[in-house]
Design a protein around this motif. Structure first.
Motif, short mmCIF file in Angstrom:
data_model
loop_
_atom_site.label_atom_id
_atom_site.label_comp_id
_atom_site.label_asym_id
_atom_site.label_seq_id
_atom_site.Cartn_x
_atom_site.Cartn_y
_atom_site.Cartn_z
N GLU A 37 47.87 44.20 40.61
CA GLU A 37 48.65 45.42 40.81
C GLU A 37 49.54 45.18 42.03
OE1 GLU A 37 48.73 47.82 38.74
OE2 GLU A 37 46.95 47.36 37.53
N SER A 67 43.42 45.74 39.01
CA SER A 67 42.73 46.67 38.12
C SER A 67 41.93 45.81 37.16
CB SER A 67 43.72 47.57 37.38
OG SER A 67 44.61 46.80 36.60
N GLU A 110 39.79 45.30 44.13
CA GLU A 110 39.90 46.52 43.34
C GLU A 110 39.84 47.74 44.25
OE1 GLU A 110 38.15 48.20 39.14
OE2 GLU A 110 36.78 47.10 40.43
#
Length: 113
Positions: free
Chosen positions: A74, A61, A55
């Motif tokens: 992501e 995410s 993260e």
């Protein structure tokens, strides 16, 4: 954050095989910490620490659905890393071309003996 700093975070996150495996699993779909822990021989807190690194590198995410927190891949930072690596493709392509030429020369020499 500067792009080069972000790239450093991405490569640092990708340096760990467990984090790479988690990313591969998230490529198939979002997952909870429990789901990500199941196929591994490490604890939930250890998986949570890996998720925090991912993260921090913006590779995942996290969202809350009721009492569950789901992680989502992501892909954009991976694309940026791929673009950076691709800048060097011509170097290794040239190396392979030289190797192919050298092997062809050796094969010709061997056939002419």
């Amino acid at each position: 954050m500067a792009a080069s700093d972000q790239l450093s975070l991405v490569f640092a996150a990708l340096a760990d095989p467990t984090r790479r495996a988690i990313l591969a699993e998230l490529a198939a779909g979002d997952a909870t910490v429990t789901q990500l822990t199941a196929p591994r021989s490490i604890s939930m807190p250890a998986v949570s620490r890996h998720l925090k690194v991912l993260e921090g590198a913006a590779l995942i995410s996290r969202s809350r659905e009721g009492k569950w927190q789901r992680s989502h891949l992501e892909a954009a930072p991976l694309g940026e890393a791929a673009v950076w690596i691709d800048r060097f493709r011509s170097l290794w392509d040239a190396s392979f071309e030289r190797l192919d030429a050298h092997l062809a020369t050796l094969q010709l020499e061997q056939e002419n003996q």
